[in-house]
Design an enzyme around this catalytic site. Sequence first.
Site, PDB file in Angstrom:
ATOM      1  N   CYS A 133     -41.465 -27.295  72.204  1.00  0.00           N
ATOM      2  CA  CYS A 133     -42.284 -28.515  72.226  1.00  0.00           C
ATOM      3  C   CYS A 133     -43.767 -28.178  72.333  1.00  0.00           C
ATOM      4  O   CYS A 133     -44.274 -27.933  73.429  1.00  0.00           O
ATOM      5  CB  CYS A 133     -41.850 -29.415  73.390  1.00  0.00           C
ATOM      6  N   CYS A 142     -45.784 -30.617  74.484  1.00  0.00           N
ATOM      7  CA  CYS A 142     -45.637 -30.435  75.934  1.00  0.00           C
ATOM      8  C   CYS A 142     -46.378 -29.187  76.421  1.00  0.00           C
ATOM      9  O   CYS A 142     -46.986 -29.203  77.480  1.00  0.00           O
ATOM     10  CB  CYS A 142     -44.163 -30.266  76.322  1.00  0.00           C
ATOM     11  N   ASP A 143     -46.284 -28.100  75.667  1.00  0.00           N
ATOM     12  CA  ASP A 143     -46.704 -26.800  76.204  1.00  0.00           C
ATOM     13  C   ASP A 143     -47.924 -26.181  75.538  1.00  0.00           C
ATOM     14  O   ASP A 143     -48.432 -25.170  76.024  1.00  0.00           O
ATOM     15  CB  ASP A 143     -45.526 -25.804  76.084  1.00  0.00           C
TER      16      ASP A 143
END
Length: 310
Positions: A135, A138-139
């Site tokens: 992701c 997200c990261d």
Amino acid sequence: MSDCDLLILGGGPAGLTAGLYAARARLHAVLLERMMMGGQIATTETLENYPGFPEPLAGAELGPLFEKQAQQFGLDVRRFQEAAALERHESGFSVALADGSRITARALIAAMGTEWVKLGIPGEDNLRGVGVSYCATCDGAFFRDQEIAVIGGGNSAIEEALFLTKFARRVHVVHRRDTLRAERIVQERAFANDRIAFVWNHVPVAIRGESAVEGLEVRDVNRGETTVLPVTGVFIYIGMRANTALLQGLVAMDDRGFVAAGEDTVTTCPGLFAAGDIRQKPLRQVVTAVSDGAVAAVMAEKYLENLGDE
Ligand code: NAP
């Protein structure tokens, strides 16, 4: 007597659209979502190809809009409810939830979406969360000014590689062939981005590091030689597998879990309809998912009408 007319499993674009149409048909419909609403789009940075939104649209914004619209018409939405088992009875379906409760329905729309396929190489599991990710949204920000790798040549890999150039100094796209699968417009952007370096004809063989990613070992598919890319992050986008373990034995599906159902969403199990990315189809997009959701709801409505009050 069932708890509801129609149970919808999955709160992505397909499930929420099915819920909208079912609620407008005045069915008593319940939608279960195990996490947050929106499905895959909840972790998609921007959508540029969903018609009607000419400005780039944050994926995280669209899910709540689908939900709000369906709820306005009376859809009963229940989040953080995970279906653990599904049975077919004479009078419909019975779903056992992870919290121990049970819900029954006369018809069911399965719209559980997909999950990322894993590479299955050393380091992938033990370094997940400390450099290995599925992701970028997200990261990505953890890799500011670092060198990272993206695996794959499809739309997901190339779009996410482009997104990751906002943070990373260099993004190595490792692809097993020398041409990309991604849409042309996405390819053009990637080729024009000087932070992206393509590693053609290579496959990952191991992710190195003990408590953090320290490198990615890749093999040249033609020469057999291996080299190590000096990366601290590895983002894996090599395709998807359907989240359909629950339907095993109930409906026909292929070896990646994609359900055999045509445009009418009708499966081999009477009363069970498959919508969105879990269905065998040539194009997995929000626009095809919402179409499936609408069709599945109408088909479920017809199925229930034919059942009558039995
Ligand atoms: P995908 O289109 O199936 O692409 C997977 C990529 O990973 C391919 O390039 C494939 O190589 C490579 N690959 C597969 N297995 C591999 C392995 N074991 N080792 C190394 N490489 C491997 O998957 P996706 O990009 O996640 O897209 C899934 C679906 O969602 C597609 O229908 C896509 O169009 C759609 N999608 C659309 C958008 C958009 O329209 N904006 C965005 C994201 C996703 P090969 O090319 O050699 O097979």
